[in-house]
Design an enzyme around this catalytic site. Structure first.
Site, PDB file in Angstrom:
ATOM      1  N   HIS A  74       0.829  -1.020  -0.035  1.00 51.86           N
ATOM      2  CA  HIS A  74      -0.012   0.069   0.042  1.00 51.86           C
ATOM      3  C   HIS A  74       0.973   1.356   0.042  1.00 51.86           C
ATOM      4  O   HIS A  74       0.480   2.323  -0.642  1.00 51.86           O
ATOM      5  CB  HIS A  74      -1.000  -0.119   1.331  1.00 51.86           C
ATOM      6  CG  HIS A  74      -2.006  -0.906   1.131  1.00 51.86           C
ATOM      7  ND1 HIS A  74      -3.242  -0.647   1.120  1.00 51.86           N
ATOM      8  CD2 HIS A  74      -2.295  -2.263   0.958  1.00 51.86           C
ATOM      9  CE1 HIS A  74      -4.401  -1.534   0.780  1.00 51.86           C
ATOM     10  NE2 HIS A  74      -3.533  -2.830   0.644  1.00 51.86           N
ATOM     11  N   SER A  97       5.118   7.514   2.937  1.00 54.19           N
ATOM     12  CA  SER A  97       4.293   8.368   3.087  1.00 54.19           C
ATOM     13  C   SER A  97       3.067   7.906   3.890  1.00 54.19           C
ATOM     14  O   SER A  97       2.528   8.664   4.711  1.00 54.19           O
ATOM     15  CB  SER A  97       3.869   9.023   1.732  1.00 54.19           C
ATOM     16  OG  SER A  97       3.310   8.021   0.950  1.00 54.19           O
ATOM     17  N   LEU A 228       0.614 -20.214   6.723  1.00 56.06           N
ATOM     18  CA  LEU A 228       1.957 -20.841   6.042  1.00 56.06           C
ATOM     19  C   LEU A 228       2.011 -20.079   4.497  1.00 56.06           C
ATOM     20  O   LEU A 228       0.827 -19.532   4.083  1.00 56.06           O
ATOM     21  CB  LEU A 228       1.284 -22.278   5.829  1.00 56.06           C
ATOM     22  CG  LEU A 228       1.464 -23.145   7.080  1.00 56.06           C
ATOM     23  CD1 LEU A 228       0.970 -24.597   6.542  1.00 56.06           C
ATOM     24  CD2 LEU A 228       2.888 -22.975   7.804  1.00 56.06           C
TER      25      LEU A 228
END
Length: 367
Positions: A74, A97, A228
């Protein structure tokens, strides 16, 4: 054949790096315990140990590890050369940011829920002399290393921190169409992240869960083994959906095959898109590919917007994850008859089915 060739190249590079490391003079770190190939990497040993002990519960593949890996994407994907070409600020990519301007960026719709992991990470950033940009990517690599079967992910230092927040609208949403997602990733990477590499990036969903798609249910895993790094995600997204894990009708969610399991609309459609269906299927029961392809694509994701020539490679500080556990299998009560196969070129792999009653997936506890 292309995968085998790339895997051979990756293996050769790793072997050469290992041989070169044996010949490279190492520096003693100020802590008196560690050595590194570059003194700039010495600071990361303390950061790693602090993260493992105080964020990742002693080195576990828990929600904090999952969300730290999610945060890397992101932050990094918020860059757009297309906006820059229009004379607008297009974001800085992997520039921290989302943490520096967290009040702004975590309020963007696709970033909902990330305020929690950003808040958990901020005290670590304050304790260590590391940029926000470097810390986010490093924490994600350390978090992933706690998941058995994961690849050793790249770690660099020297990124420049953001001076302004990224614009909204640059992070793909689960309700976006494949075309929207493919176009967004291609723009962010100047064409590198094509539909095939988009599938490689989505390997991260093997250790992921949704906290905010269904407002009444959190920690809903995307496959039955969220602890996992395996290929269950690629199998289970191709199973016929039969029900919602919660209330249903949520934007970006479609029916899943297992009680307690969340299926994102974007995963569902990309798994069945003619441009990506065969690549998606190729990951099923192919653990080496699930490791090598994400390792490859994370390297480039983690430096979007940065000049690699000004960075120092400190991957040696990232622990080598535990080996994979078990083999890909149909959850109990399901079989090939439940597969919605979208790849017409290759037969679907023959896999065993777990014994016992039909599988239900437990939620991942929130951070």
């Amino acid at each position: 054949m292309a995968f085998k060739s790339l895997l051979s190249v990756v293996s050769l590079v790793a072997a050469l790096q290992g041989a070169n490391a044996a010949l490279t003079r190492r520096v003693a770190c100020p802590d008196g315990k560690n050595t590194a190939t570059n003194a700039a990497c010495c600071q990361l040993f303390a950061v790693r140990d602090d993260l493992q002990e105080n964020l990742f519960h002693g080195g576990l593949c828990t929600a904090e590890a999952h969300e730290s890996l999610r945060l890397t994407f992101h932050d990094a994907i918020a860059i757009s050369p297309a906006l820059e070409a229009q004379g607008k600020f297009g974001g800085g990519g992997a520039d921290g940011s989302i943490a520096i301007f967290s009040d702004i960026e975590t309020a963007f719709h696709p970033n909902i829920g990330l305020d929690e992991i950003v808040a958990l990470q901020k005290p670590f950033i304050a304790r260590h002399n590391l940029s926000h940009a470097d810390f986010i990517q490093f924490a994600g690599a350390i978090g992933a290393s706690n998941c058995a079967g994961a690849p050793q992910l790249a770690a660099f230092v020297g990124r420049k921190d953001a001076t302004q927040p990224a614009p909204d609208g640059l992070v793909p949403e689960p309700f976006h169409t494949p075309d929207q997602i493919f176009d967004r990733l291609a723009d962010a990477s100047q064409g590198e992240f094509d539909p095939i590499l988009t599938v490689w990036l989505l390997t991260a969903h093997t250790v992921a869960a949704a906290n905010d798609v269904d407002p009444d249910h959190s920690g809903l895993p995307f496959d039955s083994t969220p602890e996992l790094w395996d290929t269950q995600f690629f199998l289970e997204t191709q199973l016929r959906g039969t029900a919602f894990p919660g209330t249903g009708g949520n934007q970006g969610e479609v029916e899943s095959p297992l009680a307690g399991e969340m299926r994102l609309q974007s995963d569902h459609t990309i798994a069945r898109d003619s441009r990506t269906a065969c690549e998606w299927q190729s990951f099923v029961d192919n653990q080496p590919k699930a490791q090598a392809m994400f390792q490859f694509v994370f390297h480039d994701l983690s430096i979007l917007g940065q000049d690699i020539n000004s960075l120092v490679d400190c991957t040696e500080v990232v622990p080598i994850p535990a080996p994979p556990q078990g083999h890909t299998h149909f959850p109990a009560g399901l079989s090939n008859a439940d597969i919605e196969q979208a790849c017409a070129e290759t037969p679907f792999p023959t896999l065993p089915t777990d014994p016992g009653p039909k599988t239900a997936v437990a939620p991942v506890p929130k951070p």
